[in-house]
Scaffold this active site. Structure first.
Site, PDB file in Angstrom:
ATOM      1  CB  ILE A 143      -0.529  -6.574  14.656  1.00 15.38           C
ATOM      2  CG1 ILE A 143       0.007  -7.431  13.515  1.00 15.38           C
ATOM      3  CG2 ILE A 143       0.560  -6.280  15.677  1.00 15.38           C
ATOM      4  CD1 ILE A 143       1.006  -6.735  12.616  1.00 15.38           C
ATOM      5  CG  ASN A 162      -0.191  -0.107   2.502  1.00 16.93           C
ATOM      6  OD1 ASN A 162       0.535   0.805   2.854  1.00 16.93           O
ATOM      7  ND2 ASN A 162      -0.335  -1.227   3.209  1.00 16.93           N
ATOM      8  CE  LYS A 170       8.975 -12.416 -13.885  1.00 16.88           C
ATOM      9  NZ  LYS A 170       9.387 -12.280 -15.266  1.00 16.88           N
TER      10      LYS A 170
HETATM   11  O1  PMT Z   1       2.905   6.049   6.561  1.00 17.77           O
HETATM   12  P1  PMT Z   1       2.360   7.372   6.084  1.00 17.77           P
HETATM   13  O2  PMT Z   1       2.560   7.591   4.598  1.00 17.77           O
HETATM   14  O3  PMT Z   1       2.907   8.526   6.898  1.00 17.77           O
HETATM   15  O4  PMT Z   1       0.767   7.357   6.288  1.00 17.77           O
HETATM   16  C1  PMT Z   1       0.231   7.305   7.575  1.00 17.77           C
HETATM   17  C2  PMT Z   1      -0.952   6.341   7.631  1.00 17.77           C
HETATM   18  C3  PMT Z   1      -2.075   6.866   6.755  1.00 17.77           C
HETATM   19  C4  PMT Z   1      -0.526   4.932   7.156  1.00 17.77           C
HETATM   20  C5  PMT Z   1      -1.376   6.262   9.149  1.00 17.77           C
HETATM   21  O5  PMT Z   1      -1.778   7.529   9.590  1.00 17.77           O
HETATM   22  C6  PMT Z   1      -2.502   5.274   9.353  1.00 17.77           C
HETATM   23  O6  PMT Z   1      -3.672   5.560   9.178  1.00 17.77           O
HETATM   24  N1  PMT Z   1      -2.141   4.007   9.732  1.00 17.77           N
HETATM   25  C7  PMT Z   1      -3.102   2.884   9.842  1.00 17.77           C
HETATM   26  C8  PMT Z   1      -3.401   2.348   8.475  1.00 17.77           C
HETATM   27  C9  PMT Z   1      -4.373   1.173   8.514  1.00 17.77           C
HETATM   28  O7  PMT Z   1      -3.985   0.084   8.191  1.00 17.77           O
HETATM   29  O8  PMT Z   1      -5.577   1.475   9.010  1.00 17.77           O
HETATM   30  P2  PMT Z   1      -6.778   0.406   9.140  1.00 17.77           P
HETATM   31  O9  PMT Z   1      -7.956   1.247   9.440  1.00 17.77           O
HETATM   32  O10 PMT Z   1      -6.832  -0.492   7.963  1.00 17.77           O
HETATM   33  O11 PMT Z   1      -6.359  -0.452  10.389  1.00 17.77           O
HETATM   34  C10 PMT Z   1      -6.791  -0.160  11.720  1.00 17.77           C
HETATM   35  C11 PMT Z   1      -5.715  -0.464  12.706  1.00 17.77           C
HETATM   36  O12 PMT Z   1      -5.464  -1.876  12.751  1.00 17.77           O
HETATM   37  C12 PMT Z   1      -4.378   0.183  12.444  1.00 17.77           C
HETATM   38  O13 PMT Z   1      -3.850   0.609  13.691  1.00 17.77           O
HETATM   39  C13 PMT Z   1      -3.512  -0.952  11.884  1.00 17.77           C
HETATM   40  O14 PMT Z   1      -2.135  -0.789  12.220  1.00 17.77           O
HETATM   41  C14 PMT Z   1      -4.103  -2.152  12.597  1.00 17.77           C
HETATM   42  N2  PMT Z   1      -3.990  -3.425  11.888  1.00 17.77           N
HETATM   43  C15 PMT Z   1      -4.639  -3.631  10.691  1.00 17.77           C
HETATM   44  C16 PMT Z   1      -4.561  -4.852  10.074  1.00 17.77           C
HETATM   45  C17 PMT Z   1      -3.805  -5.882  10.684  1.00 17.77           C
HETATM   46  N3  PMT Z   1      -3.680  -7.062  10.113  1.00 17.77           N
HETATM   47  N4  PMT Z   1      -3.173  -5.666  11.851  1.00 17.77           N
HETATM   48  C18 PMT Z   1      -3.264  -4.459  12.457  1.00 17.77           C
HETATM   49  O15 PMT Z   1      -2.678  -4.272  13.528  1.00 17.77           O
END
Ligand code: PMT
Length: 421
Positions: free
Chosen positions: A322, A225, A304
């Site tokens: 996580i 991403n 590949k």
């Molecule tokens: O890295 P930058 O370019 O500076 O951009 C910052 C950002 C936009 C990435 C950051 O501000 C942000 O929003 N990070 C979280 C991105 C995300 O995956 O959001 P989500 O809404 O999909 O996930 C929710 C939460 O669950 C997040 O804290 C994520 O870390 C966590 N998660 C998600 C999936 C997973 N398998 N394990 C997780 O821990």
């Protein structure tokens, strides 16, 4: 394979406080002390700050803009009207860009104009526009410094929260002796570092995830991403500056590792999960800022994959969450998640807060060019069980400091509530 880099945070050298990623607008006004400005720029940059110089017209009589352009590596701005040439930032952009506006030397005339709220040159306009902290290093003849008008101006400026650095006392360029000499560049740098090094998380251990993950399709292709890691790295800087011992678990990014932070580099969501769970015991706070893949190819090809003329379907399987795993680990960490949303920000963020049993969630709108993924700035709406706060659009380093201050506040409140139980 995860790799560990950098000194352990307990080895943090407080004598050399970092200014890493701090964006400083350095204002230079007319005074003989301006000859020290190139040295000040160099010393701020040595500590990791980015510096943009703004000079008043009279400052240019004491030191050449070209010299400052050479040491800062950035165009030097002098004129509020010359901004249209596209070469340098205008006063609004500079004011927004700055984490700090530092004026050194600050002349008696500049103190008076700042007190009056004038906007008759670029530097004064930046000071009037910015919401960043302002620090002044006055430099003037000792009589001017002790004149009732200057004394009164300083009282008013201090009341407005403006930070004064010096002046020092001693022999002056005019031959007189007394207070009014600009502090030496090294002392100014130390005081700036002091301003940004609060102790809100002193003695605490903070685990942070940052950046994207890469989920392999075959040995050369992957799903990922747009996360650059900037937000998470800025949080690591801010937590360290607040006195915490910080461990940063990062997906693949191109950023410079933060000073005095333990960095563990990983690639996939599974590696990030494993690294986090191996570090979770003994931590006080977890901040999940990484954009972890929600799905990974179920069976990555060992070789590949060859191109063919028929449609290709990839089977994806969910990754471990996580954040939810940390919140449910029973280790008592204060757990802060992020929510990246393209719509219904508050509703979706509050749902994630509850579903993942988090203490806080920082929600950001993503998908636009000026915030969220891979941008210099961001805006956050932070939620916890019985409250919320908006942290308005600002640079990620500034926002990270504000978020860390809020986390420290809520963390203390949660601890006090637990002690009271
Ligand atoms: O890295 P930058 O370019 O500076 O951009 C910052 C950002 C936009 C990435 C950051 O501000 C942000 O929003 N990070 C979280 C991105 C995300 O995956 O959001 P989500 O809404 O999909 O996930 C929710 C939460 O669950 C997040 O804290 C994520 O870390 C966590 N998660 C998600 C999936 C997973 N398998 N394990 C997780 O821990």
């Amino acid at each position: 394979m995860a790799g560990v880099y950098g000194p352990h945070p307990f080895g943090y050298n407080r004598a050399m406080k970092s200014l890493q990623n701090l964006r400083i607008v350095l204002g230079i006004t007319g005074g003989i002390a301006a000859y020290k400005s190139p040295d000040l720029v160099r010393r701020l940059m040595e500590r990791g700050a980015s510096v943009r110089v703004v000079m008043t017209t009279s400052a240019t009589a004491f030191v050449g803009p070209l010299t400052l352009q050479a040491v800062s590596g950035q165009p030097v701005a002098t004129n509020v009207l010359a901004m249209a040439d596209g070469n340098a930032m205008g006063h609004i952009e500079l004011a927004r860009w700055a984490d700090l506006v530092l004026v050194a030397p600050a002349s008696a005339d500049f103190l008076a104009r700042l007190r009056m709220g004038r906007a008759d040159d670029l530097l004064a306009a930046v000071c009037l526009t910015t919401t960043a902290p302002i620090a002044l290093a006055p430099a003037m003849n000792q009589q001017m410094w002790q004149a009732p008008a200057t004394v009164e101006n300083c009282v008013v400026l201090r009341e407005r929260g403006i930070h004064m650095i010096g002046p020092a006392a001693g022999a002056q360029a005019c031959g007189e002796v007394g207070p009014g000499r600009m502090e030496e560049p090294l002392a100014i740098v130390e005081q700036v570092a002091e301003m940004f090094a609060n102790r809100a998380l002193a003695g605490r251990k903070v685990l942070i995830t940052a950046g994207p993950t890469r989920e392999p399709i075959d040995p050369v292709r992957y799903i990922t991403n747009r996360s650059s890691g900037r937000m998470g790295y800025a949080l690591a800087d801010a937590a360290r500056d607040a006195g915490a011992a910080v461990t940063l678990i990062s997906g693949p990014v191109t950023l410079t590792p933060p000073d005095q932070v333990e960095l563990i580099s990983v690639e996939t969501a599974a590696q990030m999960h494993e690294a986090v769970m191996s570090k979770v015991v003994g931590q006080d706070i977890f901040i999940g800022c990484a954009a972890v893949a929600d799905y990974t190819p179920a069976a990555p090809a060992a070789r590949k994959m060859k191109k063919s003329e028929v449609d290709l379907a990839l089977t994806l399987q969910p990754t471990a969450d996580i954040l939810a795993a940390v919140a449910g680990s029973g280790n008592g960490l204060f757990t802060v998640g992020f929510a990246a949303e393209t719509d219904n920000l508050a509703l979706n963020a509050r749902a994630k807060l509850q579903r993942k049993a988090l203490d806080m969630i920082a929600a950001n709108l993503v998908g636009g060019p000026d915030r969220g993924f891979d941008s210099a700035d961001n805006e956050l709406h932070v939620f916890w069980a019985d409250g919320d706060r908006v942290l308005p659009l600002a640079s990620k380093s500034r926002l990270a400091r504000e978020l860390v201050a809020l986390i420290a506040e809520r963390y203390q409140a949660a601890r006090s509530a637990n002690v009271g139980d």
